[in-house]
Design an enzyme around this catalytic site. Structure first.
Site, PDB file in Angstrom:
ATOM      1  N   SER A   1      -3.423 -19.275   3.269  1.00 53.44           N
ATOM      2  CA  SER A   1      -4.499 -18.200   3.184  1.00 53.44           C
ATOM      3  C   SER A   1      -5.811 -19.363   3.218  1.00 53.44           C
ATOM      4  O   SER A   1      -5.794 -20.398   2.736  1.00 53.44           O
ATOM      5  CB  SER A   1      -4.317 -17.332   2.269  1.00 53.44           C
ATOM      6  OG  SER A   1      -5.588 -16.919   1.818  1.00 53.44           O
TER       7      SER A   1
ATOM      8  N   TYR B   1      -2.130 -16.212  -7.215  1.00 51.88           N
ATOM      9  CA  TYR B   1      -1.933 -16.278  -5.812  1.00 51.88           C
ATOM     10  C   TYR B   1      -2.844 -17.259  -5.135  1.00 51.88           C
ATOM     11  O   TYR B   1      -2.154 -18.050  -4.231  1.00 51.88           O
ATOM     12  CB  TYR B   1      -2.380 -14.814  -5.270  1.00 51.88           C
ATOM     13  CG  TYR B   1      -2.559 -14.780  -3.858  1.00 51.88           C
ATOM     14  CD1 TYR B   1      -1.261 -14.429  -3.163  1.00 51.88           C
ATOM     15  CD2 TYR B   1      -3.696 -14.889  -3.222  1.00 51.88           C
ATOM     16  CE1 TYR B   1      -1.237 -14.369  -1.654  1.00 51.88           C
ATOM     17  CE2 TYR B   1      -3.472 -14.672  -1.736  1.00 51.88           C
ATOM     18  CZ  TYR B   1      -2.255 -14.373  -1.193  1.00 51.88           C
ATOM     19  OH  TYR B   1      -2.499 -14.287   0.258  1.00 51.88           O
TER      20      TYR B   1
HETATM   21  N1  LIG Z   1      -3.471  -9.517   4.488  1.00 50.96           N
HETATM   22  C1  LIG Z   1      -4.282 -10.433   4.093  1.00 50.96           C
HETATM   23  O1  LIG Z   1      -5.448 -10.284   3.982  1.00 50.96           O
HETATM   24  C2  LIG Z   1      -3.825 -11.931   4.113  1.00 50.96           C
HETATM   25  C3  LIG Z   1      -4.605 -12.863   3.989  1.00 50.96           C
HETATM   26  C4  LIG Z   1      -4.093 -14.264   3.882  1.00 50.96           C
HETATM   27  C5  LIG Z   1      -2.655 -14.539   4.105  1.00 50.96           C
HETATM   28  N2  LIG Z   1      -1.931 -13.660   4.131  1.00 50.96           N
HETATM   29  C6  LIG Z   1      -0.644 -13.856   3.825  1.00 50.96           C
HETATM   30  O2  LIG Z   1       0.034 -13.313   4.888  1.00 50.96           O
HETATM   31  C7  LIG Z   1       1.451 -13.205   4.774  1.00 50.96           C
HETATM   32  C8  LIG Z   1       1.884 -11.927   5.261  1.00 50.96           C
HETATM   33  O3  LIG Z   1       1.348 -10.974   4.456  1.00 50.96           O
HETATM   34  P1  LIG Z   1       0.788  -9.577   4.994  1.00 50.96           P
HETATM   35  O4  LIG Z   1      -0.654  -9.378   4.868  1.00 50.96           O
HETATM   36  O5  LIG Z   1       1.363  -9.191   6.337  1.00 50.96           O
HETATM   37  O6  LIG Z   1       1.556  -8.608   3.867  1.00 50.96           O
HETATM   38  P2  LIG Z   1       2.480  -7.322   4.054  1.00 50.96           P
HETATM   39  O7  LIG Z   1       2.110  -6.399   5.164  1.00 50.96           O
HETATM   40  O8  LIG Z   1       2.383  -6.547   2.611  1.00 50.96           O
HETATM   41  O9  LIG Z   1       3.766  -8.148   4.308  1.00 50.96           O
HETATM   42  C9  LIG Z   1       4.485  -8.895   3.326  1.00 50.96           C
HETATM   43  C10 LIG Z   1       5.653  -8.878   3.877  1.00 50.96           C
HETATM   44  O10 LIG Z   1       6.594  -9.940   2.944  1.00 50.96           O
HETATM   45  C11 LIG Z   1       7.852  -9.218   2.652  1.00 50.96           C
HETATM   46  N3  LIG Z   1       8.325  -9.781   1.286  1.00 50.96           N
HETATM   47  C12 LIG Z   1       7.215  -9.213   0.212  1.00 50.96           C
HETATM   48  N4  LIG Z   1       8.154  -9.743  -1.015  1.00 50.96           N
HETATM   49  C13 LIG Z   1       9.316 -10.242  -0.617  1.00 50.96           C
HETATM   50  C14 LIG Z   1      10.649 -10.607  -1.243  1.00 50.96           C
HETATM   51  N5  LIG Z   1      10.841 -10.641  -2.498  1.00 50.96           N
HETATM   52  N6  LIG Z   1      11.544 -10.800  -0.261  1.00 50.96           N
HETATM   53  C15 LIG Z   1      11.448 -10.752   1.092  1.00 50.96           C
HETATM   54  N7  LIG Z   1      10.396 -10.396   1.562  1.00 50.96           N
HETATM   55  C16 LIG Z   1       9.459  -9.849   0.883  1.00 50.96           C
HETATM   56  C17 LIG Z   1       7.577  -7.756   2.802  1.00 50.96           C
HETATM   57  O11 LIG Z   1       8.716  -7.278   2.970  1.00 50.96           O
HETATM   58  P3  LIG Z   1       9.626  -6.119   1.967  1.00 50.96           P
HETATM   59  O12 LIG Z   1       8.503  -5.377   1.146  1.00 50.96           O
HETATM   60  O13 LIG Z   1      10.196  -5.008   3.001  1.00 50.96           O
HETATM   61  O14 LIG Z   1      10.439  -7.035   1.163  1.00 50.96           O
HETATM   62  C18 LIG Z   1       6.572  -7.695   4.113  1.00 50.96           C
HETATM   63  O15 LIG Z   1       7.519  -7.693   5.181  1.00 50.96           O
HETATM   64  C19 LIG Z   1       1.689 -13.514   3.265  1.00 50.96           C
HETATM   65  O16 LIG Z   1       2.200 -14.645   2.968  1.00 50.96           O
HETATM   66  C20 LIG Z   1       0.129 -13.279   2.574  1.00 50.96           C
HETATM   67  O17 LIG Z   1      -0.089 -14.016   1.512  1.00 50.96           O
HETATM   68  C21 LIG Z   1      -2.204 -12.291   4.218  1.00 50.96           C
END
Ligand SMILES: NC(=O)c1ccc[n+]([C@@H]2O[C@H](COP(=O)([O-])OP(=O)(O)OC[C@H]3O[C@@H](n4cnc5c(N)ncnc54)[C@H](OP(=O)(O)O)[C@@H]3O)[C@@H](O)[C@H]2O)c1
Length: 271
Positions: free
Chosen positions: A147, A160
């Site tokens: 990120s 985080y």
């Molecule tokens: N959204 C943002 O603004 C942003 C910005 C920078 C970086 N990121 C990074 O991008 C990545 C994806 O995030 P996103 O925004 O797509 O979030 P999201 O829509 O909440 O998706 C997160 C994913 O991670 C899975 N996950 C969470 N905990 C888990 C566990 N204990 N075991 C297995 N799977 C797990 C969730 O699946 P289940 O709940 O079904 O397990 C879900 O598929 C993350 O690493 C996040 O830090 C996001």
């Protein structure tokens, strides 16, 4: 090592593919590159629906592994099941969780699960898959989702942002070790993405779809995948996020943390 990754007809694992960026990464691998996809997360119904969609729309093979990546034994199981009957060519380690609030008010169980998911599972899976690629001489690639928070100490997301800084540092260092052995590591460091993560953490009170620098999951996945396929070491998508990362590297970290604290304070009125 080939200059680019070829995913067509080969298997790529995508963690966190039940929502947000992970879903779009899996879709883009299948739709745009004819790649087979092995998706991992906890929510089985969503993974199965995605696999059905990928098979019927894009004619690729797709399978899922339901696992909680905050649990060490399940991380080990993911690798065993993933490689039992197939050779993997790529692993996009994307699963991640966050929170928004004072560090001392965080529930330890949730914080510990976040550290395990964001950091420990990433280290374990990356070493297991890197060995798999080297042994099979697949010239595979690893994609680590970090990120822009990796470049800035972020108060109210202190642990985080620490996990994301770890991923950036670990990924860039590991990449140097693995490249001579034919494996690339790409660190993807996006800014805000309009996904469930913003709602779940409460950050959607601050950042909304359509805000400057906030991308759709589809746009973000396109950037990540391009960098992954070209075996780039680091990708910060979009000019605003790139400017932020650059400025963050130039300014004193104490000053950055102080300014970010003022902006992020959860007790401040949401916009
Ligand atoms: N959204 C943002 O603004 C942003 C910005 C920078 C970086 N990121 C990074 O991008 C990545 C994806 O995030 P996103 O925004 O797509 O979030 P999201 O829509 O909440 O998706 C997160 C994913 O991670 C899975 N996950 C969470 N905990 C888990 C566990 N204990 N075991 C297995 N799977 C797990 C969730 O699946 P289940 O709940 O079904 O397990 C879900 O598929 C993350 O690493 C996040 O830090 C996001």
């Amino acid at each position: 090592m080939n200059r680019t990754l070829e995913l067509r007809g080969r298997w790529t694992l995508v963690t966190g593919a039940s929502s947000g960026l992970g879903v779009e990464l899996a879709r883009a691998i299948a739709r745009d590159h004819g790649g087979n996809v092995l998706v991992v997360a906890r929510r089985r119904d969503r993974l199965e629906a995605l696999c059905d969609e990928l098979r019927s729309r894009y004619g690729v093979q797709a399978a899922c592994i339901v696992a909680d990546l905050s649990r060490t034994e399940e991380v080990e199981r993911v690798f065993v099941e993933a490689t039992r009957e197939r050779e993997l060519h790529g692993a996009a380690l994307n699963a991640g969780v966050t929170y928004w609030g004072e560090a001392l008010k965080q529930d330890w169980g949730e914080l510990h699960a976040m550290l395990n998911t964001n950091v420990t599972s990433m280290v374990r899976l990356s070493t297991l898959f890197a060995r798999h690629f080297i042994e099979r001489r697949t010239e595979g690639g690893l994609l680590f989702v970090s990120s822009v928070a990796a470049f800035i100490p972020v108060p109210y997301q202190a642990a985080y942002s620490g996990t994301k800084a770890f991923i950036l540092s670990y990924g860039q260092a590991l990449g140097q070790e693995l490249r001579p052995q034919g494996v690339s590591v790409t660190v993807f460091a996006p800014g805000g993405i309009s996904t469930e993560l913003l709602d779940k953490s409460g950050l959607s009170k601050r950042f909304k779809a359509g805000d400057m620098g906030v991308m759709s999951a589809e746009q973000s996945a396109a950037h990540a995948l391009r960098a992954f396929l070209h075996r780039k070491e680091l990708c910060v998508p979009g000019p605003l996020n790139q400017a932020l990362a650059l400025v963050a590297r130039l300014l004193p970290r104490g000053f950055l943390a102080q300014r970010t604290a003022a902006m992020y304070k959860p007790s401040a009125e949401p916009r």
